[in-house]
Design an enzyme around this catalytic site. Structure first.
Site, mmCIF file in Angstrom:
data_model
loop_
_atom_site.group_PDB
_atom_site.id
_atom_site.type_symbol
_atom_site.label_atom_id
_atom_site.label_comp_id
_atom_site.label_asym_id
_atom_site.label_seq_id
_atom_site.Cartn_x
_atom_site.Cartn_y
_atom_site.Cartn_z
ATOM 1 N N CYS A 30 0.841 -1.216 0.000
ATOM 2 C CA CYS A 30 0.000 0.000 0.000
ATOM 3 C C CYS A 30 0.869 1.256 0.000
ATOM 4 O O CYS A 30 1.518 1.582 0.999
ATOM 5 C CB CYS A 30 -0.911 -0.035 1.236
ATOM 6 N N CYS A 33 0.037 3.889 2.590
ATOM 7 C CA CYS A 33 0.510 3.450 3.910
ATOM 8 C C CYS A 33 1.966 3.848 4.109
ATOM 9 O O CYS A 33 2.350 4.338 5.182
ATOM 10 C CB CYS A 33 0.377 1.938 4.049
#
Length: 271
Positions: A30, A33
């Protein structure tokens, strides 16, 4: 799946009863993230001691992510006293993360606040007052401490009670309590300065009802105030109605007197 001994309940739920725990639900693939991680770590370093940061890889712990309703990542949840107190999803810049946390984090003095509440509940107001004053000296924006202090000062020093809650605005979670206390502080001040009230047939009964409120004799006070709403509702700019509402706020929605008399007040207003 990981064989890590990571125990979410111990690391997050149990720990959050001692210090707030900020959980970053993320995954290695991600990109947002990865962008959020340095912001979280920088804020955690600046606010060291205010919270603990725990990272949970949703690839390794999908059951935990599912249990806590993680539907998109990064998902950041703040746990306080075993429950999610606030959260956000998506990557935020560092300044926005810090602003959010400053609003979401409980007071660092919450332990002392609970102590003061316990002392008040035990009838030890004299011991609770200095604790509340110390909290407000260290954290002037602690609205809960201000409301509790105002409650303690309400009978003996209504003007000081008003000063304690003056900064509390309508966006505070203590706004209803503060508004009720403002009304009561003004009313109690009238007992010391009855000349502030217009001379009228309702004056004597109105002051007597306020006196009963100050003595915490709420049931006969509400009976008298509601009768005044019926017969002299405009006196003191609707003071009897405002006094009833203030009592309801003080007692809380769940109190038996609030439930019983709120309907009577409504009926009196529409007679």
């Amino acid at each position: 799946m990981s064989d890590s001994p990571f125990d979410f309940d111990r690391a997050v739920i149990d720990a959050s009863f001692t210090i707030p725990v900020l959980v970053d639900f993320w995954a290695p693939w991600c990109a947002p993230c990865r962008a959020l991680t340095p912001a979280l770590e920088a804020v955690a370093a600046r606010l060291a001691g205010r919270f603990e940061l725990v990272k949970v890889n949703t690839e390794e712990y999908p059951a935990v992510a599912q249990q806590y309703g993680v539907r998109g990542i990064p998902n950041v949840k703040l746990f306080v006293d075993g429950a999610v107190a606030d959260e956000f999803t998506g990557a935020l810049p560092e300044s926005a993360v810090e602003d959010w946390l400053q609003r979401a984090l409980p007071s660092p003095h919450r332990g002392r606040l609970k102590l003061a509440e316990g002392l008040m509940g035990a009838g030890r107001a004299g011991e609770a007052e200095p604790v509340l004053r110390q909290i407000l000296a260290a954290e002037p924006g602690n609205d809960r401490a201000a409301v509790l202090l105002a409650y303690l000062l309400l009978k003996a020093a209504p003007d000081e009670a008003l000063a304690a809650i003056r900064p509390i605005g309508p966006d505070s979670d203590q706004s209803d309590a503060a508004e009720g206390l403002r009304t009561l502080a003004r009313l109690f001040g009238l007992l010391d300065h009855p000349e502030r009230l217009e001379e009228a047939p309702a004056k004597s009964a109105y002051l007597d009802a306020i006196r009963k409120v100050r003595e915490e004799d709420y049931e006969p006070a509400l009976d008298q105030l509601i009768e005044l709403v019926r017969k002299a509702r405009s006196y003191d700019d609707g003071g009897a109605r405002k006094a009833c509402v203030a009592i309801f706020r003080l007692l809380g929605d769940g109190h038996e007197l609030t439930r019983r008399y709120r309907g009577q007040l409504s009926n009196a207003l529409y007679v």
